[in-house]
Scaffold this active site. Sequence first.
Site: not given
Length: 409
Positions: A182-184
């Site tokens: 999700i961060d990426l």
Amino acid sequence: MTEQTSDAGPGALAGIKVIDLSRVLGGPSCAQILGDHGADVIKVEPPMGDETRHWGPPFETDADGEQIASSYFHGCNRNKRFTALDLRREDGREVLLRLLETADVLLENFKAGTMESWGLGYEDVLREKFPKLIHCQVTGFGTDGPLGAYPGYDAAVQAATGLFSVNGAPESAPTRMGVPVIDLASGLNAVIGITMALVERGRSGLGQKVDITLYDTGVSLLYPHAANWFMSGKLPERTGNAHTNVVPYDLFPTATQPIFLAIGNNGQFRKALEILGKPELADDPRFTSNGARAENRVVLTEELTALLAGHDGEALNARFLDAGVPAGPANDLRQVMTHPHTLHRGMVVEMDGYKGVGAPVKLMRTPATVRRRPAAFGVDNRAVLAEAGYGEVEIDALIEAGAVVAKRV
């Protein structure tokens, strides 16, 4: 073979200045992509530094053995200049405003409401003061709505958006994905949003707010599970390595290395069975279409497992690829990073003792470059402030007052 380094010329985003206030991963990974493609990225850290400088071991150290930064920090902070401001102080905020006078993009991932509490909100201050500025805000859940303003970290949002629920073996509990997906993906969405806004600014002459949330990103990644649920109303089950819709699409053991078969049509299925020495299975009514194969998934998996068991995985994988059958060996990280194709594609980069993962977006005329390795906290304070018009005496005074931070606290 590595990505071209600093002698390769300007990138596609040359001339774009980015003020990067972000920390951890979503924002910094976005800023690194922009920097790889030529943008001038000035990373502004808080007095304690980006917390990921401490997320190790392993650590890079200086000649005196002092920690500079962790490998985690190195992974998403190249091609940036490094400054540090205490934005809790009015004089620190005044320096930021000076930097924004010549900036195209402001990127931040503070908890929702933080910029407003400092008198730096987009609607209240920045849009009027800097009408051409693109302000990209990355938050956990956004600024309003039932979950608005709550903090978000990758794994917690993976759980909240249902990604845990579809990941893992059938008998396992809901499972976190092994990379901070999700961060990426939020970082990638931020890049997309920023570049869209830059293109639109070329027509209108105006900047705008780009609103990226980890929550929205997580929901958008629920493919094909959300589409299946919208049509059928059935909740997905965890299938391990197998695909929910496509069969055979799974990891199979061999006599050596496991390989993944990703067969998407009847032609590929027939070719695979010819290689495995049992082409008649392609004409078995239980397996003549993907729908039939899905209904008979268990028995087909048993057949294929038996057929693959005696083969050398690497050699068989090569035969599949040569025949046009999508397949991949279950490689470990060492095998990936030393693979001849990884090196051929420039996906390992090296510069001045730094080694990292290369840029996946390949532009032929304006390629990504590696110009600056991750560096020490506040190393570019004086150069960045001088470029913004501050004199040496003013810079000394700002450092003495603590508005500009020269050493992590």
